[in-house]
Design a protein around this motif. Structure first.
Motif, PDB file in Angstrom:
ATOM      1  N   UNK A 142      11.033  42.384   6.990  1.00  0.00           N
ATOM      2  CA  UNK A 142       9.836  43.054   6.491  1.00  0.00           C
ATOM      3  C   UNK A 142       8.756  42.071   6.051  1.00  0.00           C
ATOM      4  N   UNK A 143       9.157  40.877   5.583  1.00  0.00           N
ATOM      5  CA  UNK A 143       8.158  39.898   5.150  1.00  0.00           C
ATOM      6  C   UNK A 143       7.347  39.394   6.343  1.00  0.00           C
ATOM      7  N   UNK A 144       8.029  39.043   7.426  1.00  0.00           N
ATOM      8  CA  UNK A 144       7.324  38.583   8.621  1.00  0.00           C
ATOM      9  C   UNK A 144       6.484  39.707   9.214  1.00  0.00           C
ATOM     10  N   UNK A 151      18.095  45.210   6.078  1.00  0.00           N
ATOM     11  CA  UNK A 151      18.536  43.908   5.566  1.00  0.00           C
ATOM     12  C   UNK A 151      17.666  43.431   4.414  1.00  0.00           C
ATOM     13  N   UNK A 152      17.611  44.250   3.361  1.00  0.00           N
ATOM     14  CA  UNK A 152      16.936  43.834   2.135  1.00  0.00           C
ATOM     15  C   UNK A 152      17.776  42.746   1.462  1.00  0.00           C
ATOM     16  N   UNK A 153      17.205  42.060   0.502  1.00  0.00           N
ATOM     17  CA  UNK A 153      17.866  40.904  -0.118  1.00  0.00           C
ATOM     18  C   UNK A 153      19.234  41.258  -0.702  1.00  0.00           C
ATOM     19  N   UNK A 154      19.365  42.433  -1.262  1.00  0.00           N
ATOM     20  CA  UNK A 154      20.605  42.812  -1.928  1.00  0.00           C
ATOM     21  C   UNK A 154      21.809  42.866  -0.991  1.00  0.00           C
ATOM     22  N   UNK A 197      30.377  53.925   9.500  1.00  0.00           N
ATOM     23  CA  UNK A 197      29.064  54.583   9.408  1.00  0.00           C
ATOM     24  C   UNK A 197      27.948  53.605   9.732  1.00  0.00           C
ATOM     25  N   UNK A 198      26.979  54.096  10.485  1.00  0.00           N
ATOM     26  CA  UNK A 198      25.694  53.430  10.643  1.00  0.00           C
ATOM     27  C   UNK A 198      24.736  54.165   9.713  1.00  0.00           C
ATOM     28  N   UNK A 199      24.152  53.462   8.769  1.00  0.00           N
ATOM     29  CA  UNK A 199      23.327  54.119   7.759  1.00  0.00           C
ATOM     30  C   UNK A 199      21.837  54.021   8.086  1.00  0.00           C
ATOM     31  N   UNK A 200      21.112  55.046   7.719  1.00  0.00           N
ATOM     32  CA  UNK A 200      19.661  55.097   7.943  1.00  0.00           C
ATOM     33  C   UNK A 200      18.961  53.931   7.261  1.00  0.00           C
ATOM     34  N   UNK A 201      19.441  53.535   6.103  1.00  0.00           N
ATOM     35  CA  UNK A 201      18.812  52.451   5.351  1.00  0.00           C
ATOM     36  C   UNK A 201      19.854  51.714   4.526  1.00  0.00           C
ATOM     37  N   UNK A 202      19.475  50.544   4.026  1.00  0.00           N
ATOM     38  CA  UNK A 202      20.374  49.787   3.165  1.00  0.00           C
ATOM     39  C   UNK A 202      20.643  50.521   1.858  1.00  0.00           C
ATOM     40  N   UNK A 203      19.660  51.271   1.359  1.00  0.00           N
ATOM     41  CA  UNK A 203      19.889  51.994   0.112  1.00  0.00           C
ATOM     42  C   UNK A 203      21.030  52.987   0.271  1.00  0.00           C
ATOM     43  N   UNK A 204      21.068  53.692   1.401  1.00  0.00           N
ATOM     44  CA  UNK A 204      22.174  54.622   1.670  1.00  0.00           C
ATOM     45  C   UNK A 204      23.486  53.853   1.765  1.00  0.00           C
ATOM     46  N   UNK A 205      23.467  52.732   2.489  1.00  0.00           N
ATOM     47  CA  UNK A 205      24.683  51.942   2.672  1.00  0.00           C
ATOM     48  C   UNK A 205      25.193  51.380   1.350  1.00  0.00           C
ATOM     49  N   UNK A 206      24.297  50.894   0.511  1.00  0.00           N
ATOM     50  CA  UNK A 206      24.712  50.368  -0.792  1.00  0.00           C
ATOM     51  C   UNK A 206      25.281  51.476  -1.670  1.00  0.00           C
ATOM     52  N   UNK A 228      -1.733  51.259   1.891  1.00  0.00           N
ATOM     53  CA  UNK A 228      -1.147  52.504   1.393  1.00  0.00           C
ATOM     54  C   UNK A 228       0.291  52.606   1.880  1.00  0.00           C
ATOM     55  N   UNK A 229       1.228  52.770   0.925  1.00  0.00           N
ATOM     56  CA  UNK A 229       2.661  52.723   1.227  1.00  0.00           C
ATOM     57  C   UNK A 229       3.327  54.022   0.797  1.00  0.00           C
ATOM     58  N   UNK A 230       4.217  54.533   1.645  1.00  0.00           N
ATOM     59  CA  UNK A 230       4.866  55.816   1.370  1.00  0.00           C
ATOM     60  C   UNK A 230       5.913  55.759   0.260  1.00  0.00           C
ATOM     61  N   UNK A 231       6.533  54.581   0.026  1.00  0.00           N
ATOM     62  CA  UNK A 231       7.578  54.511  -0.998  1.00  0.00           C
ATOM     63  C   UNK A 231       7.752  53.069  -1.470  1.00  0.00           C
ATOM     64  N   UNK A 232       6.994  52.677  -2.476  1.00  0.00           N
ATOM     65  CA  UNK A 232       7.080  51.310  -2.985  1.00  0.00           C
ATOM     66  C   UNK A 232       8.321  51.079  -3.827  1.00  0.00           C
ATOM     67  N   UNK A 233       9.073  52.117  -4.144  1.00  0.00           N
ATOM     68  CA  UNK A 233      10.326  51.932  -4.869  1.00  0.00           C
ATOM     69  C   UNK A 233      11.398  51.323  -3.973  1.00  0.00           C
ATOM     70  N   UNK A 234      11.240  51.507  -2.664  1.00  0.00           N
ATOM     71  CA  UNK A 234      12.184  50.961  -1.701  1.00  0.00           C
ATOM     72  C   UNK A 234      11.877  49.477  -1.498  1.00  0.00           C
ATOM     73  N   UNK A 235      12.850  48.583  -1.752  1.00  0.00           N
ATOM     74  CA  UNK A 235      12.587  47.142  -1.628  1.00  0.00           C
ATOM     75  C   UNK A 235      12.069  46.729  -0.254  1.00  0.00           C
ATOM     76  N   UNK A 236      12.435  47.448   0.789  1.00  0.00           N
ATOM     77  CA  UNK A 236      11.963  47.126   2.131  1.00  0.00           C
ATOM     78  C   UNK A 236      10.439  47.227   2.199  1.00  0.00           C
ATOM     79  N   UNK A 237       9.884  48.323   1.673  1.00  0.00           N
ATOM     80  CA  UNK A 237       8.444  48.523   1.696  1.00  0.00           C
ATOM     81  C   UNK A 237       7.738  47.600   0.704  1.00  0.00           C
ATOM     82  N   UNK A 238       8.406  47.306  -0.421  1.00  0.00           N
ATOM     83  CA  UNK A 238       7.817  46.405  -1.408  1.00  0.00           C
ATOM     84  C   UNK A 238       7.635  45.014  -0.825  1.00  0.00           C
ATOM     85  N   UNK A 239       8.651  44.528  -0.112  1.00  0.00           N
ATOM     86  CA  UNK A 239       8.565  43.202   0.493  1.00  0.00           C
ATOM     87  C   UNK A 239       7.482  43.169   1.573  1.00  0.00           C
ATOM     88  N   UNK A 240       7.391  44.237   2.360  1.00  0.00           N
ATOM     89  CA  UNK A 240       6.335  44.326   3.367  1.00  0.00           C
ATOM     90  C   UNK A 240       4.963  44.260   2.706  1.00  0.00           C
TER      91      UNK A 240
END
Length: 336
Positions: free
Chosen positions: A295-297, A277-280, A244-253, A68-80
């Motif tokens: 996230x894969x490991x 550090x998602x692939x993008x 800036x230090x961003x909470x996530x890569x999505x914010x940084x992108x 059960x995943x809180x947000x599968x739209x986020x590539x980080x959680x998808x890879x996990x």
């Protein structure tokens, strides 16, 4: 005919939880000797007999894992999720994957449904909620459950927790930006006062204060849209900010896009470090520096820990934290 005593009857008689009785039945080393004695005494008094074959059918041999995943739209959680699912598949287990979209009501519904369908175990990256009903339902069902990446339930003696050293990641990112000469550094993204936000921000906050610098935060939904919005706001109203230090890569992108929209190239004028550090990150321009959480490991490790639990009876420790590292790229090093 006299009703056959159940595990719940034993728990009530011994004054412990159902999960504690289960641990005793599994000969777990986590149970205190005195507690084990109380449970065994209650079993003897009630005439309780443990049906191991039935327990096996309910447990590992059902071959179905609830993921059960809180947000599968986020590539980080998808890879996990993909990594965990493949690890379970290689061991002969099927995985039922559910996305709760940060909705605790959906999470409760999904958990109830999976319990009804006889899952052997749960691996849950939970949506935050003030209601412990969903986890209480899992406890009553006696299903092994691992919390990952976020801790919703503090009872880690029942629901072990695994995540990354987020505070270290925030510290590494902030130290890097200070080494690059930045003093006015903001933390961007994450919903205010959420435990995961506080974790990722804690390293940033401590390093800023240790260097006599003033922390500044912009809280909001960790999305590209929010990152773009903040980038535009910084250029209009906070021109003294340097990084800036961003909470996530999505914010940084999203911030990269916002700066590019008005002709400012991040990395030179303004430095950015993401988180996950998602692939993008390695494909964007400028390439994005980020705190790598692999996230894969992590997905593989979480699945292997759960398999050891349900197949071999080796319960994970109450809390596990995995190391992170900072990957430095153009968005903080500069593009020239």
């Amino acid at each position: 005919m006299k009703k056959r005593p159940t595990i719940l009857d034993v728990a009530r008689q011994a004054g412990v939880s159902k999960s504690t009785v289960s641990l005793v039945l599994q000969n777990s080393s986590l149970v205190k000797p005195s507690t084990r004695t109380d449970v065994e005494k209650a079993m003897a008094e009630l005439g309780y007999v443990y049906n191991r074959s039935a327990a096996g059918l309910r447990g590992a041999q059902s071959g179905l894992i609830g993921l059960i995943i809180n947000d599968l739209r986020n590539p980080f959680f998808t890879e996990f999720a993909a990594s965990a699912q493949m690890t379970f598949a290689r061991a002969g287990y099927s995985t039922v994957v559910a996305n709760t979209d940060e909705d605790p009501d959906i999470q409760s519904q999904v958990i109830a449904s999976m319990i009804e369908h006889g899952v052997s175990a749960f691996v849950i990256s939970p949506a935050y909620s003030d209601d412990d009903g969903a986890f209480n339902r899992i406890e009553r069902a006696g299903i092994p459950t691992l919390q990952v990446l976020r801790k919703q339930d503090d009872r880690t003696d029942i629901f072990p927790f695994a995540s990354h050293n987020y505070d270290t990641g925030g510290a590494l990112a902030t130290e890097h930006l200070i080494e690059k000469g930045c003093k006015k550094i903001a933390f961007v993204g994450g919903l205010k006062d959420r435990p995961i936000t506080l974790e990722r921000m804690s390293g940033y906050d401590s390093v800023m204060k240790a260097n006599g610098l003033t922390p500044q935060a912009f809280f909001g939904r960790p999305s590209r849209a929010f990152g773009r919005e903040i980038a535009l706001e910084i250029l209009k109203e906070h021109k003294d900010l340097e990084a800036a230090v961003c909470f996530s890569d999505l914010v940084a992108l999203g911030m990269l896009s916002g700066f590019a929209e008005i002709g400012v190239q991040a990395g030179n004028y303004f430095k950015i470090v993401g988180f996950d550090d998602i692939e993008e990150c390695s494909l964007a321009y400028p390439r994005l520096s980020s705190v790598r959480c692999d996230s894969a490991l992590f997905g593989q490790n979480a699945a292997e820990a759960m398999l050891a639990w349900i197949v071999e009876g080796k319960r994970p420790p109450d809390s596990m934290r995995y190391n992170v590292e900072l990957i430095k790229r153009q968005s903080s090093l500069g593009t020239s």
